[in-house]
Design a protein around this motif. Structure first.
Motif, PDB file in Angstrom:
ATOM      1  N   SER A 332      -4.100  -0.314  20.491  1.00 26.33           N
ATOM      2  CA  SER A 332      -3.587   0.352  19.297  1.00 26.33           C
ATOM      3  C   SER A 332      -2.883  -0.664  18.412  1.00 26.33           C
ATOM      4  O   SER A 332      -2.385  -1.687  18.880  1.00 26.33           O
ATOM      5  N   HIS A 333      -2.881  -0.394  17.102  1.00 23.17           N
ATOM      6  CA  HIS A 333      -2.119  -1.169  16.122  1.00 23.17           C
ATOM      7  C   HIS A 333      -2.442  -2.655  16.202  1.00 23.17           C
ATOM      8  O   HIS A 333      -1.610  -3.479  16.576  1.00 23.17           O
ATOM      9  N   HIS A 334      -3.666  -2.952  15.806  1.00 22.36           N
ATOM     10  CA  HIS A 334      -4.160  -4.327  15.809  1.00 22.36           C
ATOM     11  C   HIS A 334      -4.785  -4.605  14.446  1.00 22.36           C
ATOM     12  O   HIS A 334      -5.367  -3.702  13.825  1.00 22.36           O
ATOM     13  N   PRO A 335      -4.704  -5.842  13.949  1.00 22.67           N
ATOM     14  CA  PRO A 335      -5.231  -6.133  12.600  1.00 22.67           C
ATOM     15  C   PRO A 335      -6.730  -5.919  12.458  1.00 22.67           C
ATOM     16  O   PRO A 335      -7.221  -5.853  11.328  1.00 22.67           O
ATOM     17  N   GLU A 336      -7.467  -5.825  13.567  1.00 24.84           N
ATOM     18  CA  GLU A 336      -8.890  -5.514  13.457  1.00 24.84           C
ATOM     19  C   GLU A 336      -9.139  -4.030  13.222  1.00 24.84           C
ATOM     20  O   GLU A 336     -10.261  -3.614  12.941  1.00 24.84           O
ATOM     21  N   VAL A 337      -8.072  -3.218  13.354  1.00 25.25           N
ATOM     22  CA  VAL A 337      -8.183  -1.773  13.167  1.00 25.25           C
ATOM     23  C   VAL A 337      -7.314  -1.310  11.999  1.00 25.25           C
ATOM     24  O   VAL A 337      -7.733  -0.480  11.193  1.00 25.25           O
ATOM     25  N   ASN A 338      -6.114  -1.857  11.902  1.00 21.68           N
ATOM     26  CA  ASN A 338      -5.156  -1.440  10.882  1.00 21.68           C
ATOM     27  C   ASN A 338      -4.967  -2.520   9.826  1.00 21.68           C
ATOM     28  O   ASN A 338      -5.021  -3.708  10.126  1.00 21.68           O
ATOM     29  N   GLU A 339      -4.731  -2.077   8.601  1.00 23.31           N
ATOM     30  CA  GLU A 339      -4.293  -2.997   7.554  1.00 23.31           C
ATOM     31  C   GLU A 339      -2.793  -3.210   7.709  1.00 23.31           C
ATOM     32  O   GLU A 339      -2.037  -2.260   7.962  1.00 23.31           O
ATOM     33  N   PHE A 340      -2.340  -4.453   7.575  1.00 19.63           N
ATOM     34  CA  PHE A 340      -0.925  -4.783   7.648  1.00 19.63           C
ATOM     35  C   PHE A 340      -0.467  -5.345   6.309  1.00 19.63           C
ATOM     36  O   PHE A 340      -1.189  -6.139   5.692  1.00 19.63           O
ATOM     37  N   VAL A 341       0.724  -4.919   5.878  1.00 20.00           N
ATOM     38  CA  VAL A 341       1.307  -5.458   4.658  1.00 20.00           C
ATOM     39  C   VAL A 341       2.735  -5.902   4.967  1.00 20.00           C
ATOM     40  O   VAL A 341       3.425  -5.336   5.816  1.00 20.00           O
ATOM     41  N   ALA A 342       3.162  -6.947   4.262  1.00 17.12           N
ATOM     42  CA  ALA A 342       4.492  -7.527   4.479  1.00 17.12           C
ATOM     43  C   ALA A 342       5.341  -7.369   3.231  1.00 17.12           C
ATOM     44  O   ALA A 342       4.840  -7.404   2.105  1.00 17.12           O
ATOM     45  N   GLY A 343       6.634  -7.213   3.434  1.00 16.77           N
ATOM     46  CA  GLY A 343       7.601  -7.103   2.357  1.00 16.77           C
ATOM     47  C   GLY A 343       8.954  -6.768   2.957  1.00 16.77           C
ATOM     48  O   GLY A 343       9.106  -6.697   4.174  1.00 16.77           O
ATOM     49  N   LYS A 344       9.939  -6.560   2.125  1.00 14.11           N
ATOM     50  CA  LYS A 344      11.251  -6.167   2.605  1.00 14.11           C
ATOM     51  C   LYS A 344      11.244  -4.662   2.894  1.00 14.11           C
ATOM     52  O   LYS A 344      11.052  -3.852   1.990  1.00 14.11           O
ATOM     53  N   VAL A 345      11.438  -4.324   4.169  1.00 13.07           N
ATOM     54  CA  VAL A 345      11.415  -2.924   4.582  1.00 13.07           C
ATOM     55  C   VAL A 345      12.821  -2.352   4.475  1.00 13.07           C
ATOM     56  O   VAL A 345      13.764  -2.910   5.034  1.00 13.07           O
ATOM     57  N   LYS A 346      12.955  -1.237   3.764  1.00 11.71           N
ATOM     58  CA  LYS A 346      14.253  -0.588   3.608  1.00 11.71           C
ATOM     59  C   LYS A 346      14.393   0.529   4.638  1.00 11.71           C
ATOM     60  O   LYS A 346      13.448   1.263   4.898  1.00 11.71           O
ATOM     61  N   GLY A 347      15.601   0.668   5.184  1.00  9.18           N
ATOM     62  CA  GLY A 347      15.835   1.706   6.178  1.00  9.18           C
ATOM     63  C   GLY A 347      15.003   1.443   7.412  1.00  9.18           C
ATOM     64  O   GLY A 347      14.627   0.315   7.716  1.00  9.18           O
ATOM     65  N   GLU A 348      14.704   2.499   8.154  1.00  9.74           N
ATOM     66  CA  GLU A 348      13.881   2.384   9.351  1.00  9.74           C
ATOM     67  C   GLU A 348      12.461   2.816   9.006  1.00  9.74           C
ATOM     68  O   GLU A 348      11.981   3.890   9.385  1.00  9.74           O
ATOM     69  N   GLY A 349      11.796   1.957   8.241  1.00 11.63           N
ATOM     70  CA  GLY A 349      10.418   2.246   7.902  1.00 11.63           C
ATOM     71  C   GLY A 349      10.247   3.271   6.810  1.00 11.63           C
ATOM     72  O   GLY A 349       9.190   3.888   6.696  1.00 11.63           O
ATOM     73  N   GLU A 350      11.277   3.465   5.964  1.00 11.48           N
ATOM     74  CA  GLU A 350      11.169   4.480   4.932  1.00 11.48           C
ATOM     75  C   GLU A 350      10.354   4.012   3.731  1.00 11.48           C
ATOM     76  O   GLU A 350       9.620   4.781   3.133  1.00 11.48           O
ATOM     77  N   ASN A 351      10.501   2.762   3.340  1.00 11.34           N
ATOM     78  CA  ASN A 351       9.688   2.235   2.249  1.00 11.34           C
ATOM     79  C   ASN A 351       9.689   0.712   2.343  1.00 11.34           C
ATOM     80  O   ASN A 351      10.463   0.112   3.082  1.00 11.34           O
ATOM     81  N   ILE A 352       8.804   0.101   1.570  1.00  5.51           N
ATOM     82  CA  ILE A 352       8.658  -1.347   1.615  1.00  5.51           C
ATOM     83  C   ILE A 352       8.523  -1.867   0.190  1.00  5.51           C
ATOM     84  O   ILE A 352       7.816  -1.284  -0.642  1.00  5.51           O
ATOM     85  N   GLU A 353       9.229  -2.962  -0.095  1.00  7.57           N
ATOM     86  CA  GLU A 353       9.211  -3.540  -1.435  1.00  7.57           C
ATOM     87  C   GLU A 353       8.049  -4.522  -1.590  1.00  7.57           C
ATOM     88  O   GLU A 353       7.817  -5.366  -0.730  1.00  7.57           O
ATOM     89  N   ASP A 354       7.329  -4.394  -2.697  1.00  4.08           N
ATOM     90  CA  ASP A 354       6.294  -5.364  -3.084  1.00  4.08           C
ATOM     91  C   ASP A 354       5.395  -5.751  -1.910  1.00  4.08           C
ATOM     92  O   ASP A 354       5.310  -6.920  -1.515  1.00  4.08           O
ATOM     93  N   PRO A 355       4.690  -4.794  -1.301  1.00 10.94           N
ATOM     94  CA  PRO A 355       3.879  -5.106  -0.118  1.00 10.94           C
ATOM     95  C   PRO A 355       2.702  -6.014  -0.444  1.00 10.94           C
ATOM     96  O   PRO A 355       2.028  -5.846  -1.462  1.00 10.94           O
TER      97      PRO A 355
END
Length: 490
Positions: A332-355
Motif C-alpha cells: 500500500s501507498h507506493h509511488p508506483e500506485v499513488n501520486e505523491f506531492v510535496a509542500g508545507k503541510v498544515k495541521g495533521e494533514g488538513e491541507n498542503i501549500e503549493d504542492p
C-alpha cells in the motif's frame, strides 16, 4: 472451549442469516402489535465474580470490516458488514425479573430464584462509521447479586428470558478451578522465576449499588483471610496454598497522580516465593480462577514477538509476508500506485501549500487506521534502540524473521537471515525512510535537507482497505523537530 470460561457462542459466529431473521421477526412484531420487541443480543458467557455474584456477558453483534476477508482473500468490499440483532436497552438489562437461576442439587435454588439486585456496565466494542447506523455495537457485563451463595460442586442454570437471541439458558457447575472469575487479574505475559509475582483482586460493577458494594465497587473484605491456591493449569493440582490478601489500593484514594482509577478496592496476593517453571492458575475458594499464565525464564519472548510483528505490519509501501494466516499482505501507498506531492503541510494533514510532484517516497509507519506518519512515530526506533542497548545479549538475528519486498515479482528480503538482530532491523525502518525522503526532497529541489514532519493522508478512506487507497499522498518538505529526531537515532 476454554476450561475456565463458559461460552455459548463466539460473536464471530453470528451469521447474516441470523441478522436478517431477527430483523424480519422484529419488524413483524412491531407491524402487527405496534410494540417494540424486547432488546436482545447474544449471551457469550456466565462467570462468577464471587459465590454471591454472577457476571453475564452479552454482545450486540460484530462487524466485518473492509479489508482482509475471513477466507484470507484481499478483495476489498465497499463498506463494513454489520451483524447485529436488536440493540440492547439499559432498562431491560436492569430488569431483575428477566433473570432466573435454578439448581437440581442445591436446595436453596430448587424452586428457582431471581437476583436481589442487578447492575451493568457497557462499552463500545465494534465501531462502524460516524456516518452510518449503527455507529457502534456494545458489549454489556451484567452483575446479578444472588440471595444465597453458590455451593462448590453444585450445578446451576441461568435463564435470561428474551434478552439473548442465541440462547436463553446456560448451565454450569460452580467449580472454582474451572471457572474464571473476572475479579482475579494476573499478568497474561507471565513471570520470570525470580521475579516478583502478584495476582490482583478487584471488580467495578457499573451501576450496581448495594451494601456492601457501594457505587459498583466489589467488596472483597470477607475473602482477605481466605484460601488461595496456585494450581497447575492443566491438571488442577494444587502446587501451593496461601491464606492472605493485602490491600493494594483502597477505592477512596483519589489522589490525582497515584489514585485508584479502578473504582474499587484492589487486593493483592503475593506468590513471589513460587519459582518452578510451568503453566498455572490462581484459584480463590468462593470466587473462581484466573487466566492461565506461565512462569519461565523466556516468558516475555512471545509478547516481544507479538509487539514486533504489530509494528512490522504498520510499514507502508511493501508487500509483507504474513505466515500466521498463510497470506501475503498487499503493498500500500507506493509511488508506483499513488501520486505523491510535496509542500508545507498544515495541521495533521488538513491541507498542503503549493504542492509539487515528488518521486520515490515510500516506507513510513502508518498511524492507527489513518495510514499517515507524524514526528511522534520516532518513539518506535528510540524505544527499540534503547531496549537493545540495555540488553544486547537478549536479541538475535531470526528472533522475528520479518520478510518483505517492494514488488510482487521481487525476491523476499529476509530480515531474519541478514546477520543483524531483528530488533535493529525494525529500529532502522523509520530512520531509513527519513534518510530516503530527505535525500529525495533535496535532490528534487523540494527541500533543504530537513526531514519531513508529515507523510500520507489523514482519514477520508473509510470505504477501502489500505492497499486500495489511490488518493494523492502528501509529504512535508522538512521541519526541525523530526530532523533532530532523525539525527539522534541515525
Amino acid at each position: 472451549m476454554h476450561p475456565h470460561t463458559i461460552i455459548s457462542r463466539s460473536p464471530r459466529q453470528i451469521s447474516a442469516h441470523h441478522l436478517f431473521r431477527s430483523q424480519i421477526v422484529c419488524a413483524a412484531i412491531f407491524a402487527l402489535f405496534g410494540v417494540r420487541p424486547a432488546p436482545a443480543a447474544d449471551l457469550l458467557r456466565v462467570q462468577p465474580v464471587t459465590d454471591e455474584i454472577l457476571m453475564l456477558h452479552f454482545t450486540e453483534g460484530h462487524i466485518d470490516y473492509n479489508g482482509v476477508r475471513p477466507d484470507g482473500s484481499f478483495e476489498p468490499q465497499t463498506e463494513n458488514r454489520v451483524y447485529a440483532g436488536t440493540l440492547m436497552e439499559p432498562e431491560a438489562v436492569s430488569d431483575m425479573s428477566r433473570y432466573h437461576i435454578t439448581s437440581l442439587d442445591d436446595p436453596d435454588y430448587a424452586k428457582g430464584i431471581t437476583p436481589v439486585a442487578v447492575g451493568y456496565k457497557a462499552k463500545g466494542t465494534e465501531f462502524n462509521s460516524p456516518y452510518k447506523e449503527p455507529h457502534f455495537l456494545r458489549d454489556f457485563w451484567v452483575y446479578t447479586v444472588l440471595p444465597s451463595p453458590l455451593r462448590s460442586g453444585k450445578t446451576y442454570s441461568v435463564k435470561v428470558g428474551d434478552l439473548a437471541e442465541n440462547v436463553n439458558q446456560i448451565t454450569f457447575t460452580f467449580d472454582e478451578k474451572r471457572l474464571r472469575s473476572p475479579a482475579i487479574q494476573v499478568s497474561h505475559a507471565g513471570f520470570q522465576p525470580d521475579a516478583p509475582k502478584h495476582a490482583y483482586f478487584s471488580q467495578w460493577m457499573g451501576t450496581l449499588n448495594t451494601p456492601p458494594h457501594a457505587d459498583g465497587a466489589l467488596d472483597l473484605s470477607r475473602f482477605v483471610n481466605g484460601t488461595f491456591h496456585l494450581c497447575d493449569a492443566g491438571t488442577g493440582e494444587i502446587m501451593k496454598t496461601y491464606r492472605q490478601l493485602s490491600l493494594q489500593k483502597g477505592r477512596g484514594d483519589e489522589d490525582p497522580s497515584h489514585g485508584n482509577w479502578t473504582r474499587s478496592d484492589v487486593y493483592s496476593l503475593d506468590f513471589s516465593d513460587f519459582k518452578k517453571p510451568g503453566r498455572y492458575i490462581v484459584v480463590a475458594e468462593g470466587i473462581g480462577s484466573s487466566h492461565p499464565f506461565e512462569i519461565a525464564p523466556d516468558v516475555f519472548a512471545s509478547a516481544h514477538r507479538a509487539t514486533m510483528r504489530g509494528v512490522f505490519l504498520q510499514r507502508r509501501g511493501i508487500v509483507k509476508d504474513f505466515p500466521e494466516f498463510g497470506v501475503e499482505y498487499p503493498r500500500s501507498h507506493h509511488p508506483e500506485v499513488n501520486e505523491f506531492v510535496a509542500g508545507k503541510v498544515k495541521g495533521e494533514g488538513e491541507n498542503i501549500e503549493d504542492p509539487k510532484p515528488v518521486k520515490n517516497i515510500w516506507g513510513w509507519y502508518a498511524d492507527a487506521g489513518d495510514w499517515d506518519g507524524y514526528p511522534s512515530h520516532y518513539v518506535v526506533p528510540m524505544t527499540l534502540l534503547l531496549t537493545y542497548d540495555l540488553r544486547p545479549q537478549n536479541f538475535r538475528d531470526g528472533d522475528i524473521g520479518n520478510r518483505w519486498k517492494q514488488r510482487d515479482a521481487d525476491e523476499w528480503i529476509d530480515e531474519g537471515a541478514n546477520g543483524i538482530p531483528d530488533i535493529l532491523d525494525e529500529a532502522r525502518w523509520l530512520i531509513d525512510f527519513n534518510r530516503r525522503a530527505r535525500n529525495e526532497l533535496k535532490d528534487q529541489g523540494l527541500g533543504t535537507g530537513g526531514v519531513p514532519r508529515y507523510v500520507g493522508r489523514d482519514s477520508g478512506a473509510t470505504e477501502s482497505p489500505s492497499w486500495a487507497d489511490k488518493r494523492v499522498q502528501w509529504v512535508d518538505t522538512g521541519v526541525a523537530e523530526t530532523t533532530y529526531s532523525y539525527a539522534g537515532t541515525a
